[in-house]
Design a protein around this motif. Structure first.
Motif, PDB file in Angstrom:
ATOM      1  N   SER A  51       0.823  -1.213   0.000  1.00 55.16           N
ATOM      2  CA  SER A  51       0.000   0.000   0.000  1.00 55.16           C
ATOM      3  C   SER A  51       0.857   1.263   0.000  1.00 55.16           C
ATOM      4  CB  SER A  51      -0.948   0.005   1.195  1.00 55.16           C
ATOM      5  OG  SER A  51      -0.231   0.141   2.391  1.00 55.16           O
ATOM      6  N   ARG A  54       2.345   2.108  -3.557  1.00 51.23           N
ATOM      7  CA  ARG A  54       1.434   2.678  -4.551  1.00 51.23           C
ATOM      8  C   ARG A  54       1.275   4.181  -4.398  1.00 51.23           C
ATOM      9  NH1 ARG A  54      -3.307  -1.873  -5.082  1.00 51.23           N
ATOM     10  NH2 ARG A  54      -1.906  -3.494  -5.822  1.00 51.23           N
ATOM     11  N   LYS A  55       1.655   4.701  -3.236  1.00 46.31           N
ATOM     12  CA  LYS A  55       1.558   6.141  -3.011  1.00 46.31           C
ATOM     13  C   LYS A  55       2.822   6.813  -3.543  1.00 46.31           C
ATOM     14  CE  LYS A  55      -1.010   5.485   1.254  1.00 46.31           C
ATOM     15  NZ  LYS A  55      -0.949   5.601   2.715  1.00 46.31           N
TER      16      LYS A  55
END
Length: 111
Positions: A51, A54-55
């Motif tokens: 997660s 993906r940023k």
């Protein structure tokens, strides 16, 4: 990364089945719990890394925070099993934990 996590869960189940056949159901349950004490924190760590990757502009601090959470969760799960499962078979529990912990070596040496 998903292959390693799936391999760890599979290793936990396989060790639990072997322990059940060799030493009975309490040893199998102890082995399953020991394997899950390693596999579950690793799965959470992998999801956290996925997660944060993906940023845009991810920080290396995310890795260290995730690693700290993984270690704390591992210790908490180990403590919870020891505290709440009185029929714990220590040999099966520790053996499964070590097998799951080192199961990534199978994929490492596969290629």
């Amino acid at each position: 990364m998903a292959r390693i996590i799936l391999l760890q869960f599979a290793a936990a189940v396989i060790v639990a089945l072997v322990a059940s056949v060799v030493s009975g159901l309490p040893a199998g349950l102890s082995a399953l719990l020991g394997g899950l004490c390693c596999a579950i924190p690793n799965a959470f760590f992998a999801l956290r890394l996925l997660s944060s990757a993906r940023k845009p502009g991810g920080s290396p601090m995310n890795f260290f925070v995730g690693e700290f959470i993984k270690i704390a969760l591992t210790i908490a799960l180990l403590g919870a099993v020891v505290m709440f499962y009185p029929g714990l078979n220590w040999l099966a529990f520790i053996a499964a934990f070590i097998v799951v912990l080192k199961s990534y070596l199978i994929l490492l040496f596969r290629h």
